[in-house]
Structures are given as C-alpha cells and as structure tokens.
Design a protein around this motif. Structure first.
Motif, PDB file in Angstrom:
ATOM      1  N   PRO A 223     -64.205  28.502  40.396  1.00 50.23           N
ATOM      2  CA  PRO A 223     -63.155  28.868  39.427  1.00 50.23           C
ATOM      3  C   PRO A 223     -61.817  29.226  40.082  1.00 50.23           C
ATOM      4  N   GLY A 224     -61.835  29.547  41.359  1.00 48.71           N
ATOM      5  CA  GLY A 224     -60.586  29.897  42.027  1.00 48.71           C
ATOM      6  C   GLY A 224     -59.784  28.681  42.495  1.00 48.71           C
ATOM      7  N   PHE A 225     -60.419  27.526  42.381  1.00 48.63           N
ATOM      8  CA  PHE A 225     -59.848  26.285  42.913  1.00 48.63           C
ATOM      9  C   PHE A 225     -58.730  25.758  42.021  1.00 48.63           C
ATOM     10  N   ASP A 226     -57.679  25.183  42.604  1.00 53.43           N
ATOM     11  CA  ASP A 226     -56.665  24.518  41.775  1.00 53.43           C
ATOM     12  C   ASP A 226     -56.087  23.291  42.457  1.00 53.43           C
ATOM     13  N   THR A 227     -55.663  22.332  41.627  1.00 51.01           N
ATOM     14  CA  THR A 227     -55.082  21.097  42.156  1.00 51.01           C
ATOM     15  C   THR A 227     -53.620  21.008  41.736  1.00 51.01           C
ATOM     16  N   VAL A 228     -52.758  20.710  42.689  1.00 51.76           N
ATOM     17  CA  VAL A 228     -51.342  20.492  42.394  1.00 51.76           C
ATOM     18  C   VAL A 228     -51.103  18.985  42.467  1.00 51.76           C
ATOM     19  N   PHE A 229     -50.558  18.416  41.391  1.00 56.08           N
ATOM     20  CA  PHE A 229     -50.305  16.975  41.359  1.00 56.08           C
ATOM     21  C   PHE A 229     -48.829  16.692  41.543  1.00 56.08           C
ATOM     22  N   LEU A 230     -48.553  15.698  42.373  1.00 58.06           N
ATOM     23  CA  LEU A 230     -47.177  15.222  42.501  1.00 58.06           C
ATOM     24  C   LEU A 230     -47.151  13.794  41.967  1.00 58.06           C
ATOM     25  N   MET A 231     -46.239  13.532  41.072  1.00 61.61           N
ATOM     26  CA  MET A 231     -46.107  12.178  40.511  1.00 61.61           C
ATOM     27  C   MET A 231     -45.569  11.247  41.597  1.00 61.61           C
ATOM     28  N   THR A 232     -46.245  10.153  41.791  1.00 54.28           N
ATOM     29  CA  THR A 232     -45.801   9.182  42.783  1.00 54.28           C
ATOM     30  C   THR A 232     -44.442   8.600  42.369  1.00 54.28           C
ATOM     31  N   GLY A 233     -43.568   8.434  43.335  1.00 57.01           N
ATOM     32  CA  GLY A 233     -42.231   7.895  43.049  1.00 57.01           C
ATOM     33  C   GLY A 233     -42.274   6.421  42.667  1.00 57.01           C
ATOM     34  N   GLU A 234     -41.173   5.938  42.118  1.00 56.38           N
ATOM     35  CA  GLU A 234     -41.133   4.549  41.621  1.00 56.38           C
ATOM     36  C   GLU A 234     -41.307   3.508  42.731  1.00 56.38           C
ATOM     37  N   ASP A 235     -41.025   3.905  43.971  1.00 61.04           N
ATOM     38  CA  ASP A 235     -41.192   2.952  45.079  1.00 61.04           C
ATOM     39  C   ASP A 235     -42.654   2.756  45.461  1.00 61.04           C
ATOM     40  N   HIS A 236     -43.496   3.692  45.060  1.00 56.00           N
ATOM     41  CA  HIS A 236     -44.866   3.682  45.577  1.00 56.00           C
ATOM     42  C   HIS A 236     -45.960   3.616  44.518  1.00 56.00           C
ATOM     43  N   PHE A 237     -45.593   3.629  43.232  1.00 58.49           N
ATOM     44  CA  PHE A 237     -46.621   3.803  42.203  1.00 58.49           C
ATOM     45  C   PHE A 237     -47.649   2.661  42.162  1.00 58.49           C
ATOM     46  N   TYR A 238     -47.272   1.495  42.697  1.00 55.14           N
ATOM     47  CA  TYR A 238     -48.190   0.337  42.632  1.00 55.14           C
ATOM     48  C   TYR A 238     -49.010   0.187  43.912  1.00 55.14           C
ATOM     49  N   ILE A 239     -48.790   1.052  44.899  1.00 55.27           N
ATOM     50  CA  ILE A 239     -49.493   0.892  46.180  1.00 55.27           C
ATOM     51  C   ILE A 239     -50.833   1.623  46.138  1.00 55.27           C
ATOM     52  N   SER A 240     -51.881   0.920  46.515  1.00 59.82           N
ATOM     53  CA  SER A 240     -53.178   1.585  46.679  1.00 59.82           C
ATOM     54  C   SER A 240     -53.808   1.050  47.963  1.00 59.82           C
ATOM     55  N   SER A 241     -54.661   1.864  48.551  1.00 55.27           N
ATOM     56  CA  SER A 241     -55.344   1.425  49.787  1.00 55.27           C
ATOM     57  C   SER A 241     -56.154   0.169  49.511  1.00 55.27           C
ATOM     58  N   GLN A 242     -56.756   0.124  48.332  1.00 54.56           N
ATOM     59  CA  GLN A 242     -57.602  -1.026  47.983  1.00 54.56           C
ATOM     60  C   GLN A 242     -56.790  -2.327  47.970  1.00 54.56           C
ATOM     61  N   PHE A 243     -55.604  -2.291  47.337  1.00 52.12           N
ATOM     62  CA  PHE A 243     -54.777  -3.506  47.289  1.00 52.12           C
ATOM     63  C   PHE A 243     -54.231  -3.854  48.670  1.00 52.12           C
ATOM     64  N   VAL A 244     -53.907  -2.823  49.439  1.00 55.25           N
ATOM     65  CA  VAL A 244     -53.419  -3.075  50.803  1.00 55.25           C
ATOM     66  C   VAL A 244     -54.500  -3.824  51.590  1.00 55.25           C
ATOM     67  N   ARG A 245     -55.742  -3.362  51.492  1.00 47.43           N
ATOM     68  CA  ARG A 245     -56.852  -4.025  52.215  1.00 47.43           C
ATOM     69  C   ARG A 245     -56.997  -5.470  51.749  1.00 47.43           C
ATOM     70  N   GLU A 246     -56.946  -5.646  50.433  1.00 44.96           N
ATOM     71  CA  GLU A 246     -57.152  -6.982  49.872  1.00 44.96           C
ATOM     72  C   GLU A 246     -56.031  -7.946  50.287  1.00 44.96           C
ATOM     73  N   VAL A 247     -54.790  -7.484  50.157  1.00 44.28           N
ATOM     74  CA  VAL A 247     -53.653  -8.356  50.504  1.00 44.28           C
ATOM     75  C   VAL A 247     -53.720  -8.717  51.990  1.00 44.28           C
ATOM     76  N   ALA A 248     -54.019  -7.721  52.834  1.00 47.71           N
ATOM     77  CA  ALA A 248     -54.083  -7.968  54.283  1.00 47.71           C
ATOM     78  C   ALA A 248     -55.208  -8.934  54.617  1.00 47.71           C
ATOM     79  N   THR A 249     -56.331  -8.793  53.936  1.00 48.04           N
ATOM     80  CA  THR A 249     -57.481  -9.664  54.204  1.00 48.04           C
ATOM     81  C   THR A 249     -57.135 -11.132  53.968  1.00 48.04           C
ATOM     82  N   PHE A 250     -56.293 -11.360  52.945  1.00 48.79           N
ATOM     83  CA  PHE A 250     -55.922 -12.755  52.639  1.00 48.79           C
ATOM     84  C   PHE A 250     -54.628 -13.168  53.350  1.00 48.79           C
ATOM     85  N   GLY A 251     -54.239 -12.395  54.344  1.00 53.55           N
ATOM     86  CA  GLY A 251     -53.107 -12.791  55.189  1.00 53.55           C
ATOM     87  C   GLY A 251     -51.743 -12.399  54.655  1.00 53.55           C
TER      88      GLY A 251
END
Ligand code: PNS
Length: 163
Positions: A110-138
């Motif tokens: 119950p003492g735990f809390d999460t602070v969220f920061l909204m991702t900026g417009e330059d980065h909102f579409y970036i995910s590790s998963q897509f980075v891996r996929e795009v890199a895998t296909f060159g």
C-alpha cells in the motif's frame, strides 16, 4: 534524498527511455534504472548486455544507477529503500497495462506509488519490440536508439541471433 526506481525490460533501451530518465532526474535526486530478470520472457540482449548498454548510454548522468532485479518489483523497491517507481506512458494502449500494474503493485504494498511521465511527441511511437523487429529486417533504427544499441543490433542481426 528522493530516489525512484525506473524498472523495465529495456530490451533494448531506446531514445524514449532515455528521455524519461532525463525528465525523471528533474523530479528525483537519484534514479535506479532496474532491469527485470524474467526467465520466461525470451530476450534479444542478455541482462548483462543490457546493463552494459544502459550504463554506456547514461554514462554522463552521475545520479543514475543501473541495476537488475529478480522477483517482484515491490520487493526490490523495499530492498532499495524506496516506494516510488517511474514509468513512461506512451499512448492509450499503454494505459490499461500500466493502470493494472500500478494498482496490483499498490495492492501488494500500500505504500507503493507510480509516477507516470507522458512520452513526448518525438518518442511516442518507439518501442523496444518495434526496434528489434525493424533491425531484424535490416531497417535503420539509428535515430530511435543510442549509438551503442544501434551498433550491437547490427552485430546481432549479422550473426542471426535477432528475433
Ligand atoms: O518494460 P516492460 O516489459 O513493460 O516492464 C515491465 C516490468 C518489468 C516493469 C514488470 O513486468 C515488472 O515489474 N516485473 C517484475 C515482476 C513483478 O513485480 N510483477 C508484478 C507486477 S504486476
């Protein structure tokens, strides 16, 4: 001293994650970037590789520590003497998962809390998963990740051990 944990898989760390660290450092005196060890999740980079990559990318930040943890995040937070967690929130699709996770963690501690920061417009579409996929296909991911990640992704993909 106000410190917080920034947990994640970071497989690999992206420029989106780095922006959250930089903004998080305005809120907290110290950030612990904590890589979750999850033996059930197949990863591209080992935890040791991820630790090395993140330390390299955040080298210039004296108030950042890079660590890895097993088990529950709430237990790790207790061990590290904080109840604050930092997370980035990208789009609506992130919300449900993050909302559930934050509430589950608060149920566990119950003492735990999460602070969220909204991702900026330059980065909102970036995910590790897509980075891996795009890199895998060159595809070129050099504008999405720190240089050390880009270099290692090219090496991994050449060796053929990408996802
Ligand atoms: O980068 P990710 O994969 O979205 O990060 C998820 C992470 C590592 C923060 C989350 O899976 C986690 O906290 N794992 C540790 C295990 C745990 O505490 N699970 C209960 C949370 S509901």
């Amino acid at each position: 001293m106000r410190h917080a944990i920034y947990p994640g898989s970071f497989d690999p760390i992206t420029n989106g994650h780095l922006a959250i660290v930089e903004r998080g450092l305005r809120l907290f005196d110290k950030l612990i970037v904590a890589i979750a060890r999850n033996p059930r999740k197949q990863s591209l980079f080992s935890v040791e590789e991820r630790k090395e990559i993140i330390s390299e990318a955040l080298d210039q930040h004296a108030r950042v520590e890079v660590d890895a943890f097993d088990g529950l995040l709430v237990d790790y937070c207790k061990r590290r003497g904080t109840h604050m967690v930092l997370r980035g929130l990208r789009a609506v699709s992130d919300f449900e998962y993050e909302f559930q996770m934050a509430n589950m963690n608060r149920k566990l501690d119950p003492g735990f809390d999460t602070v969220f920061l909204m991702t900026g417009e330059d980065h909102f579409y970036i995910s590790s998963q897509f980075v891996r996929e795009v890199a895998t296909f060159g595809g070129d991911v050099s504008c999405l990740v720190p240089p050390g990640v880009s270099k290692r992704l090219i090496e991994k993909c050449k060796k053929g051990d990408g996802t």
